[in-house]
Enzyme design. Structure first.
Site, PDB file in Angstrom:
ATOM      1  CG  HIS A  26      -1.964  -1.033   1.208  1.00  0.00           C
ATOM      2  ND1 HIS A  26      -1.749  -2.295   1.688  1.00  0.00           N
ATOM      3  CD2 HIS A  26      -3.239  -1.010   0.752  1.00  0.00           C
ATOM      4  CE1 HIS A  26      -2.859  -3.024   1.533  1.00  0.00           C
ATOM      5  NE2 HIS A  26      -3.771  -2.263   0.966  1.00  0.00           N
ATOM      6  CG  ASP A  51      -3.874  -5.350  -4.359  1.00  0.00           C
ATOM      7  OD1 ASP A  51      -4.940  -4.764  -4.069  1.00  0.00           O
ATOM      8  OD2 ASP A  51      -3.126  -5.858  -3.498  1.00  0.00           O
TER       9      ASP A  51
END
Length: 442
Positions: free
Chosen positions: A269, A341
């Site tokens: 992230h 993702d």
């Protein structure tokens, strides 16, 4: 006395007249029969469909109709039919799964659904309010999509443990690690069923679960107890059971994070993790659960933003033709849906422009590009792919491959924008409590 002269020949005249008369009738009838033969053949020809035959030479020169073989009818492919009916813009839209803002449908989200015709929406924690409010939000998106030709994926990350998107009124489900410690695949399957019933309460039809990462690095900052454990065998067995549980309740499971996020020391992230493993090392650990899922015909696989320099030094897995094309599609023989993702994560955003990433991942073999938190990002991907097809950077047949897989999955699960939130909250909560007792049992 009659004036009649008797002739001895008179006694033969009457029978002779009768015989001549009969012979004439026979000849006349015979002539009529010959004259009628052509019309008889015509009648037979007219009635050939009812199986009558004719002895006329003209009729016999043509083969009987029943001997002409019928052309076999081609089977109709409903997925191909639907694909053929879509415009390029509608097809590109199907390849985008986007995030939304807030807890109600705003004008920008409406425009994204109307203009980009996105194929799916993902909810995060900030999109969830009360159970009733979340269900209304989900339903409003489905209603907004009804003007589009394909029903919309409504997706969420509902794993249990720390990754849970359900409101507090829904009983919690413990982490995968907690369930993994039981080593009981029946409990993992029930976990999948309960997760499915949870997301159905709000009207979702896709769950980004189970996690098939093997937690082999204790310092891993992003996986940890989201994994069933540190054994590939245990993760495979429990993960496949959870996948089957989700599937059995009509929720589409998405396994993650291929090729394996369990041995990273960086949170993708925030930045791009690097795993210096060879193909052989990956095959002996990380890939085992994913190969098991492919064998069980998993519906969708999420690919991670991790660089594996010994396989592809230039592209993270999510953008890599080596990892998606050669390995997942090629060696694993996986022909289901591949989802990236979130392309707005730091691992990508800090290293690639969004348009570059979009082109690379489609060329590598991805079907759905997940991009959250920004309407502008969804539009950038849409515009990039439209332009790439029109300029010849990507062929429309490559787009069709992905959209065919997406439509096939939506048809397989009979998705419809008319489907509303369903389930009995009270009963579900009671079932979760009972199941947790089994999980907690020594």
């Amino acid at each position: 006395m009659h004036n009649y002269r008797y002739n001895s020949n008179n006694k033969w005249r009457k029978p002779l007249h009768m015989m001549c008369l009969l012979l004439g009738i026979v000849l006349l009838l015979s002539a009529c029969g010959q004259a009628q033969k052509p019309s008889s053949a015509t009648d037979s020809n007219a009635g050939s469909n009812s199986g009558q035959s004719s002895s006329s030479p003209e009729q016999n020169t043509a083969p009987p109709q029943e001997e002409v073989p019928e052309e076999p009818q081609e089977e109709v492919d409903p997925v191909q039919e639907q694909l053929n009916s879509l415009t390029l813009e509608e097809k590109i839209g199907q390849m985008i799964l986007a995030g939304v803002q807030g807890t109600t449908l705003d004008d920008q989200a409406k425009q994204m659904i109307t203009n980009q015709k996105v194929g799916g929406i993902i909810f995060y924690a900030n999109n969830v309010s009360t159970l009733e409010g979340t269900a209304k939000f989900v339903q409003s998106i489905k209603e907004a999509n009804q003007s589009n030709p394909v029903p919309i994926f409504m997706s969420v990350d509902q794993e249990g443990g720390k990754v849970s998107r359900m409101p507090e009124t829904v009983e919690s489900i413990p982490s995968s690690r907690k369930v993994g410690e039981t080593k009981d695949s029946a409990l993992a399957e029930t976990m999948g069923e309960l997760l499915a019933r949870q997301v159905q309460l709000a009207g979702f039809n896709v769950d980004f679960a189970p996690v098939l990462d093997v937690n082999s690095n204790p310092k891993n900052p992003v996986i940890g107890d989201r994994s069933f454990g540190s054994s590939a065998e245990l993760v495979s067995r429990m993960g496949i059971a959870e996948m089957k549980g989700l599937r059995s309740e009509g929720i589409i499971p998405v396994v993650k994070h291929f090729p394996g996020h369990g041995d990273t020391s960086v949170d993708s992230h925030l930045d791009l993790p690097v795993v210096n493993k060879t193909e052989k090392q990956l095959a002996e650990l990380e890939w085992i659960p994913f190969q098991a899922a492919v064998k069980e015909q998993v519906e969708a696989v999420m690919v991670a933003h991790i660089l594996f320099p010994k396989l592809d030094p230039d592209h993270p897995a999510s953008l890599s033709d080596v990892i998606i094309g050669e390995h997942l599609r090629g060696k694993f023989k996986y022909d289901g849906v591949v989802i990236t993702d979130d392309l707005s994560m730091g691992a990508i955003a800090k290293n690639f422009k969004l348009d570059q990433a979009a082109l690379a991942t489609v060329k590598a073999g991805s079907d759905i590009l997940l991009v959250a938190h920004s309407y502008e990002s969804a539009k950038t991907i849409f515009d990039t792919l439209i332009s790439a097809v029109k300029s010849g950077k990507i062929t429309e047949s490559r787009i069709d491959e992905s959209v065919y897989r997406i439509l096939a999955l939506k048809q397989q699960y009979k998705l419809s924008d008319d489907q509303k939130a369903s389930g009995d909250l009270k009963q579900l909560n009671a079932d979760i409590v009972d199941w947790r007792k089994e999980v907690d049992a020594p």
